[in-house]
Design a protein around this motif. Structure first.
Motif, PDB file in Angstrom:
ATOM      1  N   THR A 122      -5.311   4.253 -13.066  1.00 36.41           N
ATOM      2  CA  THR A 122      -5.185   3.143 -12.112  1.00 36.41           C
ATOM      3  C   THR A 122      -5.700   1.872 -12.772  1.00 36.41           C
ATOM      4  OG1 THR A 122      -5.638   4.678 -10.336  1.00 36.41           O
ATOM      5  CG2 THR A 122      -5.844   2.356  -9.804  1.00 36.41           C
ATOM      6  N   THR A 128      -3.293  11.905  -3.643  1.00 34.08           N
ATOM      7  CA  THR A 128      -2.848  10.716  -4.386  1.00 34.08           C
ATOM      8  C   THR A 128      -3.668   9.501  -3.940  1.00 34.08           C
ATOM      9  OG1 THR A 128      -0.659  11.684  -4.519  1.00 34.08           O
ATOM     10  CG2 THR A 128      -0.824   9.335  -5.000  1.00 34.08           C
ATOM     11  N   LEU A 129      -3.923   9.415  -2.628  1.00 36.98           N
ATOM     12  CA  LEU A 129      -4.715   8.283  -2.136  1.00 36.98           C
ATOM     13  C   LEU A 129      -6.177   8.371  -2.603  1.00 36.98           C
ATOM     14  CD1 LEU A 129      -3.243   7.955   1.446  1.00 36.98           C
ATOM     15  CD2 LEU A 129      -3.270   6.179  -0.310  1.00 36.98           C
ATOM     16  N   SER A 182       0.846  -1.201   0.000  1.00 32.95           N
ATOM     17  CA  SER A 182       0.000   0.000   0.000  1.00 32.95           C
ATOM     18  C   SER A 182       0.880   1.250   0.000  1.00 32.95           C
ATOM     19  CB  SER A 182      -0.955  -0.022   1.195  1.00 32.95           C
ATOM     20  OG  SER A 182      -0.348  -0.625   2.293  1.00 32.95           O
ATOM     21  N   SER A 183       1.898   1.277   0.862  1.00 34.96           N
ATOM     22  CA  SER A 183       2.734   2.481   0.919  1.00 34.96           C
ATOM     23  C   SER A 183       3.632   2.594  -0.305  1.00 34.96           C
ATOM     24  CB  SER A 183       3.600   2.484   2.185  1.00 34.96           C
ATOM     25  OG  SER A 183       2.781   2.651   3.299  1.00 34.96           O
ATOM     26  N   HIS A 210      -5.743   7.116  -6.314  1.00 36.11           N
ATOM     27  CA  HIS A 210      -5.041   5.838  -6.515  1.00 36.11           C
ATOM     28  C   HIS A 210      -5.038   5.015  -5.237  1.00 36.11           C
ATOM     29  CE1 HIS A 210      -3.700   7.452 -10.347  1.00 36.11           C
ATOM     30  NE2 HIS A 210      -3.284   8.527  -9.714  1.00 36.11           N
ATOM     31  N   ALA A 211      -6.202   4.856  -4.613  1.00 32.58           N
ATOM     32  CA  ALA A 211      -6.281   4.062  -3.376  1.00 32.58           C
ATOM     33  C   ALA A 211      -5.745   2.661  -3.662  1.00 32.58           C
ATOM     34  CB  ALA A 211      -7.719   3.992  -2.901  1.00 32.58           C
ATOM     35  N   PRO A 212      -4.752   2.203  -2.914  1.00 31.23           N
ATOM     36  CA  PRO A 212      -4.190   0.889  -3.247  1.00 31.23           C
ATOM     37  C   PRO A 212      -5.154  -0.263  -2.971  1.00 31.23           C
ATOM     38  CG  PRO A 212      -2.971   1.924  -1.423  1.00 31.23           C
ATOM     39  CD  PRO A 212      -4.023   2.896  -1.849  1.00 31.23           C
ATOM     40  N   THR A 252       1.644   3.792  -3.253  1.00 30.63           N
ATOM     41  CA  THR A 252       1.255   5.203  -3.093  1.00 30.63           C
ATOM     42  C   THR A 252       2.444   6.115  -3.362  1.00 30.63           C
ATOM     43  OG1 THR A 252      -0.345   4.516  -1.423  1.00 30.63           O
ATOM     44  CG2 THR A 252       0.147   6.862  -1.530  1.00 30.63           C
ATOM     45  N   SER A 253       3.628   5.736  -2.868  1.00 31.68           N
ATOM     46  CA  SER A 253       4.770   6.614  -3.113  1.00 31.68           C
ATOM     47  C   SER A 253       5.112   6.643  -4.602  1.00 31.68           C
ATOM     48  CB  SER A 253       5.985   6.206  -2.261  1.00 31.68           C
ATOM     49  OG  SER A 253       6.371   4.909  -2.588  1.00 31.68           O
ATOM     50  N   PRO A 300      -9.741   5.672   1.647  1.00 27.65           N
ATOM     51  CA  PRO A 300      -8.574   4.846   1.297  1.00 27.65           C
ATOM     52  C   PRO A 300      -8.094   3.973   2.453  1.00 27.65           C
ATOM     53  CG  PRO A 300      -7.941   7.154   1.481  1.00 27.65           C
ATOM     54  CD  PRO A 300      -9.436   7.106   1.563  1.00 27.65           C
ATOM     55  N   TRP A 335       2.876   6.398  -7.060  1.00 26.90           N
ATOM     56  CA  TRP A 335       1.886   7.299  -7.683  1.00 26.90           C
ATOM     57  C   TRP A 335       2.217   8.757  -7.370  1.00 26.90           C
ATOM     58  CZ3 TRP A 335      -0.842   5.800 -11.529  1.00 26.90           C
ATOM     59  CH2 TRP A 335      -1.390   4.503 -11.596  1.00 26.90           C
TER      60      TRP A 335
END
Ligand code: HEM
Length: 397
Positions: free
Chosen positions: A378, A246-247, A191-192, A250-252, A195-196, A335, A198
């Motif tokens: 996404t 970003t979240l 997830s992190s 682009h929520a993982p 996100t980084s 998210p 994106w």
């Protein structure tokens, strides 16, 4: 005297059946370790890891170069999480044995394993071996800390869990600590790291925001850009808005599911959802609704500026056993999920992602390579995402 204890009977849990209480306990123990004091101590550790990474990684050598974003951000995420939350011993093992074991464990997240987790496939054998070796390694770290009388000198999660006990006084067994540490490593990594990645890709298309982020640091922290601290990070509002926006787009995690345990009447309709059904909430649906977010497809961190922000986080709070948290169930911004099982790593993720972003902005400028426009949409399908390459051109400031 243990520093934290739990048995699931804290306010808000007394109506929870016995079996569920014990399931909730690990969550409570972990939450005890994510204090603002611990988070405060993580910022300099994460910042140093970013600086080291830029020095060591061949992609950042020379005045400019190209980098493969998801690969580099996955590495940086694991180094920063292991140095802070997981502790320095775990971090040092990522330079050697742990990286391969982690990779084999990770390969256990294949679609077939949701149906046949036990299938005697080569990747499952490797996964199970890796799980055992990692668990053993964590237990060795715990034992070494105890046996050699090492003093607690950092606020990592292993130290926190070593000081935890159940309500009846039984300390958390070492194997339970090891398994919780593995769970945290796996829960936070993808997830992190996505996100980084994106964040990097979105910023590559918005040189105006990249520059604003740099100017935000210069004007609020000083022209000499002193070492980053937790308090400084809290003052960088555009920096956290970049993470938040970003979240949104682009929520993982695309699906949050809940099993219906008692018949659920749906307000304003004649319907009742029967037990055994599974409900699914998709954060990507409400986050793309123009009703909540004007011009929803646009990545625009300024939509979260004070006064504009409309995340409609409801004010209702609840205590699931580790302090009051927002229920968040009626927010269109999901998210991190909502309710009892809302992500426990949210604050850590903000600290980690905020620090990584701020440190990269200090050191680099980046943009899409020639011929590449915008940001790819996404796409949650596994085969496609894993075969795609996302490169950026980066240069030093
Ligand atoms: C950008 C980063 C992250 C995102 C977007 C994210 C998102 C989520 C979501 C959507 C859930 C499910 C929530 C629900 O069912 O309502 C979840 C659960 C969870 N997350 Fe995260 N997460 C992130 C980072 C992390 C990190 C860094 C950690 C660990 C330090 C973590 C630990 C967990 C755990 C343990 C759960 C299970 C909670 C439970 O079932 O009670 N997450 N996360």
């Amino acid at each position: 005297m243990p520093e934290c204890e739990a048995d699931g009977t804290e306010e808000g849990l007394s109506d929870v059946p016995e079996q569920l209480r014990t399931q909730l306990t690990p969550r409570q123990f972990v939450k005890f370790g994510l204090t603002s004091e611990a988070l405060r101590s993580y910022v300099p550790l994460i910042a140093d890891e970013v600086i080291d990474f830029l020095k060591r990684s061949p992609s950042f050598k020379g005045p400019k170069g190209t980098l493969d974003v998801p690969i580099k951000m996955a590495e940086l995420t694991i180094y920063t999480a292991s140095r802070s939350l997981q502790g320095k011993e775990v971090r040092s093992k990522f330079d050697s044995s742990f990286a391969d074991l982690y990779h084999h464990l990770d390969m256990g997240f294949s679609p077939i394993n949701f149906m046949l987790p036990w299938a005697p496939l080569p990747h499952n054998r490797k996964r199970d071996y890796a799980q055992q070796k990692m668990s053993q390694t964590y237990m060795e770290i715990i034992k070494a800390r105890r046996d050699t009388g090492v003093k607690k000198d950092e606020d990592d999660m292993i130290w926190n869990l070593m000081s935890c006990a159940y309500k009846n006084g039984t300390p958390l067994p070492d194997n339970e600590i090891a398994h919780m540490m593995i769970a945290l490593l796996m829960a936070g990594q993808h997830s992190s790291s996505s996100t980084s990645a994106w964040i990097m890709l979105c910023l590559a298309t918005r040189p105006d925001i990249l520059e604003e982020l740099y100017q935000e640091q210069l004007s609020l922290l000083g022209a000499d850009l002193p070492p980053l601290t937790y308090d400084a990070l809290q003052r960088l509002s555009l920096n956290s808005q970049v993470v938040k926006e970003t979240l949104r787009l682009h929520a993982p995690i695309h699906s949050i599911m809940r099993k219906v345990k008692s018949p659920m009447p749906v307000d304003g309709t004649p319907y009742t959802i029967p037990i055994s059904h599974v409900l699914l909430a998709a954060p990507g649906v409400s986050s793309l609704s123009p009703e909540h977010f004007p011009n929803p497809e646009k990545w625009e961190p300024h939509r979260w500026d004070a006064g504009n922000a409309k995340d409609e986080e409801d004010d209702e709070t609840v205590d699931y056993g580790y302090g009051l948290v927002s229920k968040g169930a009626s927010s269109p911004y999901l998210p991190f999920g909502a309710g009892r099982h809302r992500c426990i790593g949210e604050q850590f993720a903000y600290v980690q992602l905020g620090t990584i972003t701020a440190m990269l902005v200090r050191s680099l400028k980046w943009r899409n390579p020639a011929g590449v426009e915008g940001v790819v949409g996404t796409d949650y399908s596994v085969s496609r995402a894993s075969s795609m390459k996302f490169s950026l051109l980066a240069s030093g400031r």
